[in-house]
Design a protein around this motif. Structure first.
Motif, short mmCIF file in Angstrom:
data_model
loop_
_atom_site.label_atom_id
_atom_site.label_comp_id
_atom_site.label_asym_id
_atom_site.label_seq_id
_atom_site.Cartn_x
_atom_site.Cartn_y
_atom_site.Cartn_z
N GLN A 2 -40.07 15.18 -21.62
CA GLN A 2 -40.48 13.89 -21.11
C GLN A 2 -41.17 14.06 -19.76
OE1 GLN A 2 -36.89 11.63 -20.89
NE2 GLN A 2 -36.94 11.05 -23.04
N VAL A 10 -33.72 7.01 -16.46
CA VAL A 10 -32.79 7.96 -17.07
C VAL A 10 -31.69 7.19 -17.78
CG1 VAL A 10 -31.18 9.85 -16.64
CG2 VAL A 10 -33.28 9.67 -15.28
N ALA A 11 -31.45 7.52 -19.04
CA ALA A 11 -30.37 6.89 -19.79
C ALA A 11 -29.07 7.66 -19.54
CB ALA A 11 -30.69 6.87 -21.28
N ILE A 12 -28.00 6.91 -19.32
CA ILE A 12 -26.66 7.51 -19.19
C ILE A 12 -25.84 7.12 -20.41
CG2 ILE A 12 -24.55 7.64 -17.82
CD1 ILE A 12 -26.18 6.80 -15.39
N SER A 204 -37.45 13.59 -26.09
CA SER A 204 -36.21 12.88 -25.76
C SER A 204 -35.04 13.86 -25.89
CB SER A 204 -36.01 11.69 -26.71
OG SER A 204 -34.81 11.01 -26.38
N MET A 206 -31.17 14.96 -24.14
CA MET A 206 -30.04 14.55 -23.32
C MET A 206 -29.22 15.80 -23.03
SD MET A 206 -27.30 11.49 -24.22
CE MET A 206 -28.47 10.15 -23.93
N ALA A 222 -31.69 15.56 -15.75
CA ALA A 222 -32.47 14.34 -15.48
C ALA A 222 -33.70 14.65 -14.64
CB ALA A 222 -31.60 13.30 -14.78
N ASP A 227 -32.21 12.87 -20.31
CA ASP A 227 -31.17 11.87 -20.12
C ASP A 227 -29.83 12.58 -20.00
OD1 ASP A 227 -32.90 9.56 -20.30
OD2 ASP A 227 -33.08 9.99 -22.44
N ARG A 229 -25.30 12.68 -20.43
CA ARG A 229 -24.06 12.20 -21.04
C ARG A 229 -22.88 12.76 -20.26
NH1 ARG A 229 -22.13 13.67 -27.13
NH2 ARG A 229 -20.63 15.04 -26.08
N ARG A 263 -34.37 8.07 -9.20
CA ARG A 263 -34.50 7.83 -10.64
C ARG A 263 -33.84 6.52 -11.01
NH1 ARG A 263 -37.08 12.45 -9.26
NH2 ARG A 263 -37.72 13.64 -11.11
N GLN A 266 -31.74 3.63 -16.95
CA GLN A 266 -32.27 2.93 -18.13
C GLN A 266 -31.25 1.93 -18.66
OE1 GLN A 266 -33.42 5.40 -21.64
NE2 GLN A 266 -35.46 4.69 -21.11
N LEU A 271 -33.44 1.89 -23.64
CA LEU A 271 -33.09 3.10 -24.41
C LEU A 271 -33.43 2.89 -25.88
CD1 LEU A 271 -31.84 5.89 -24.78
CD2 LEU A 271 -29.59 4.79 -24.94
#
Length: 280
Positions: A2, A10-12, A204, A206, A222, A227, A229, A263, A266, A271
């Motif tokens: 990305q 950034v998705a958590i 994408s 993570m 990130a 992303d 976790r 950052r 998200q 997401l």
């Protein structure tokens, strides 16, 4: 990979329980639908866009069961509505064979599911069944996230895609750092082999990690375009080595770090959009 620009959201994701730990490991480990729903609400408020679900039987053991998954999902939806992506696991934990793992997903028909490539495709003979299963997921609008434990699996996934067995142009993946080390204590450098020259780049990806350096590991991911976790499945400690009081505290720790790096975090809606998920 990305975009690495500083304005990329950034998705958590939170993995709040896993299939191995119990309340003997941490009294706040959520196991029942009500506990998972409460955890989802707390983690959503702290910045999580997705919850990764394991469910248990009456004796607290890992189980792949559609009724139990539906009960947990319903409790979460009743608490937070559609404000979180709910992803179930298909993990074997040494209990289930690939056929049953895929059957449980079909029976549950979740919004999203994580799939360990090494479990579901243990050899080339398993490839046609796996490809058929992925076709079903796409038809049913169930989004998979492929779990990769080492760079060789990334190469294999790319080969499957090249041979037309992956019905998405770019499927989301999860890089697991340090799972098969002796101590299961991850380090940020564990990410580098996944991003080295010659390894496929995923738009994408993570990152998850084990131990007290979880936040440092996922933050590195990130900053390199991925992303993150976090959660009690892999780690019970805050960066200072103290025990995290809740899953939400782990989410909040990483969210604060990411915001400090500039950052943005998200939202669940963004997401879903980024992963091409039409809400069901």
């Amino acid at each position: 990979m990305q975009s690495q620009s500083s304005d990329r959201p950034v998705a958590i994701a939170v993995a709040p329980n896993g299939g191995r730990r119990s309340k003997a490991d941490h009294p706040g480990l959520p196991m029942t639908p009500a506990e998972l729903a409460r955890t989802a609400a707390e983690c959503l408020e702290a910045g999580a866009a997705m919850i990764h679900l394991h469910v248990r039987d009456r004796d607290g053991r890992h189980i792949l069961d559609s009724d139990v998954y539906r009960a947990a999902t319903a409790a979460i939806r009743q608490t937070v509505g559609n404000a979180m992506v709910v992803q179930i696991t298909s993990e074997a934990l040494g209990v289930y064979q690939p056929g049953r793992q895929m059957e449980a997903v079909r029976e549950t028909r979740p919004e999203a599911v994580s799939l360990a490539l090494r479990e579901l495709v243990p050899d080339r003979d398993a490839e046609p069944v796996f490809a058929s299963f992925l076709d079903w997921l796409k038809r049913e609008r169930v989004l998979p996230q492929i779990i990769l434990y080492d760079p060789g699996e990334a190469l294999y996934l790319c080969d499957l895609q090249r041979r037309g067995m992956i019905p998405w142009d770019d499927v989301p993946v999860l890089f697991v750092l340090g799972r098969y080390t002796t101590s299961q204590q991850s380090a940020p450098t564990d990410l580098l082999p996944f991003l080295s020259p010659g390894i496929p780049a995923f738009s994408s990806f993570m990152v998850c990690a084990f131990g007290r350096d979880e936040a440092a590991c996922v933050s590195a991911g990130a900053l390199l375009g991925g992303d993150v976790r976090v959660g009690f499945e892999n780690n019970l400690l805050l960066p200072d080595g103290s025990t995290a009081p809740t899953n939400a505290s782990l989410v909040d720790t990483v969210a604060r770090m990411l915001r400090g790096f500039g950052r943005p975090i998200q939202t669940p809606a963004s997401l879903r959009h980024a992963w091409g998920m039409g809400h069901r």
